[in-house]
Design an enzyme around this catalytic site. Structure first.
Site, PDB file in Angstrom:
ATOM      1  N   ASN A 181      43.349  33.250  46.993  1.00 23.21           N
ATOM      2  CA  ASN A 181      44.751  33.533  47.297  1.00 23.21           C
ATOM      3  C   ASN A 181      44.964  33.483  48.800  1.00 23.21           C
ATOM      4  OD1 ASN A 181      44.297  36.339  48.401  1.00 23.21           O
ATOM      5  ND2 ASN A 181      43.541  36.628  46.294  1.00 23.21           N
ATOM      6  N   LYS A 186      47.204  53.154  37.745  1.00 18.04           N
ATOM      7  CA  LYS A 186      45.931  53.110  38.449  1.00 18.04           C
ATOM      8  C   LYS A 186      45.418  54.497  38.839  1.00 18.04           C
ATOM      9  CE  LYS A 186      46.277  48.558  38.603  1.00 18.04           C
ATOM     10  NZ  LYS A 186      45.427  47.636  37.850  1.00 18.04           N
ATOM     11  N   LYS A 206      29.198  19.668  40.560  1.00 19.28           N
ATOM     12  CA  LYS A 206      30.608  19.404  40.849  1.00 19.28           C
ATOM     13  C   LYS A 206      31.280  18.741  39.650  1.00 19.28           C
ATOM     14  CE  LYS A 206      33.620  16.681  43.841  1.00 19.28           C
ATOM     15  NZ  LYS A 206      33.699  15.699  44.950  1.00 19.28           N
TER      16      LYS A 206
END
Length: 282
Positions: free
Chosen positions: A88, A220, A167
């Site tokens: 990200n 959480k 790969k």
């Protein structure tokens, strides 16, 4: 201390602003008759005021002494094959700013970081990881020895079920990858926490920021959730500034104006110190 026109010049003011954004403290000059003959702001502050300001800074600088803080920062990388991974846009700047601020204020700091291009703050104990699983193991192995856990890392929610040993070649127009959930570090910390341990999470959202942050706070088991809108280019991922809202137990909510991430870090440490530790002593 300097000539009033020099002090007010935009280049000087811009340099002062940049230094303040980096955490440098200033004792501003005062109004008065200057040595050059002009009158205005540029006169050295009274020595007694200078001493008082320095004393207040020194007290604040060590107000986290005796406490240990664990900070997670940066992204994680979830491998697909030996050369590719899912990740990200997190730069790690927010987590590193928190680690640096806590260390300067006297705390022992454990920084668990995903891959970034940042230089770790001096005096901080660093553990480098890549995957969500590695970050989970690192946090779990150290959480018993800390007083505060601040989860600022952007941990991947999913990872590949199978990682290719070689790969993956471009052999078709489409590629299907099966993903599985990664360990929920913040939720596990919330379950394992010991009495008197403070847990702070971050919520990087692109919509309904307040709603998702408040939901995360409950699910959480955290004490505070720091939320920001990462769809904006001027704050959040890879930016030097941030604008956040902080949600806490018992309906606590504060929205902070745009400021540097270092300023957010200090303000967050102030909040934890006064809203969690000092309230717990009352």
């Amino acid at each position: 201390a300097m000539n009033v026109h020099m002090y007010r010049h935009w280049t000087v003011q811009e340099n002062i602003r940049r230094l303040k954004d980096r955490g440098v403290e200033f004792i501003d000059p005062v109004e008065g008759l200057l040595a050059c003959g002009y009158e205005g702001q540029g006169k050295l502050a009274d020595p007694a005021d200078i001493v008082e300001k320095i004393q207040s800074l020194l007290v604040k600088a060590r107000d986290w002494s005796g406490r240990t803080v664990l900070v997670t920062a940066g992204p994680t990388r979830e491998p697909l094959d030996p050369v590719r991974f899912f990740s990200n846009r997190s730069s790690g700047k927010m987590g590193y700013a928190i680690a640096e601020a806590a260390q300067r204020r006297g705390a022992r700091v454990l920084l668990i970081t995903g891959p970034t291009h940042l230089r770790p703050p001096a005096g901080v104990e660093v553990t480098a990881v890549e995957t969500a699983e590695q970050m989970y193991e690192a946090v779990m192995s150290r959480m018993e020895e800390v007083d505060v856990i601040i989860k600022a890392a952007a941990v991947a929610d999913y990872t590949a079920v199978q990682v290719a040993e070689q790969k993956i070649k471009k052999s078709s127009d489409q590629l299907t990858v099966q993903l599985r959930r990664t360990p929920d570090i913040l939720a596990e910390v919330g379950r394992r926490r010991r009495p008197g341990q403070c847990v702070v999470g971050f919520a990087a959202e692109t919509e309904q920021v307040d709603r998702y942050a408040q939901d995360k706070l409950v699910r959480k088991g955290a004490d505070f959730i720091v939320a920001n809108d990462v769809s904006r280019s001027d704050i959040g991922f890879d930016a030097d500034n941030n604008r956040v809202s902080v949600f806490g137990k018992d309906g606590f909510v504060e929205t902070w104006p745009l400021m540097s991430k270092r300023q957010v870090a200090d303000k967050l440490l102030d909040l934890v110190l006064h809203q969690f530790f000092k309230k717990g002593q009352e």
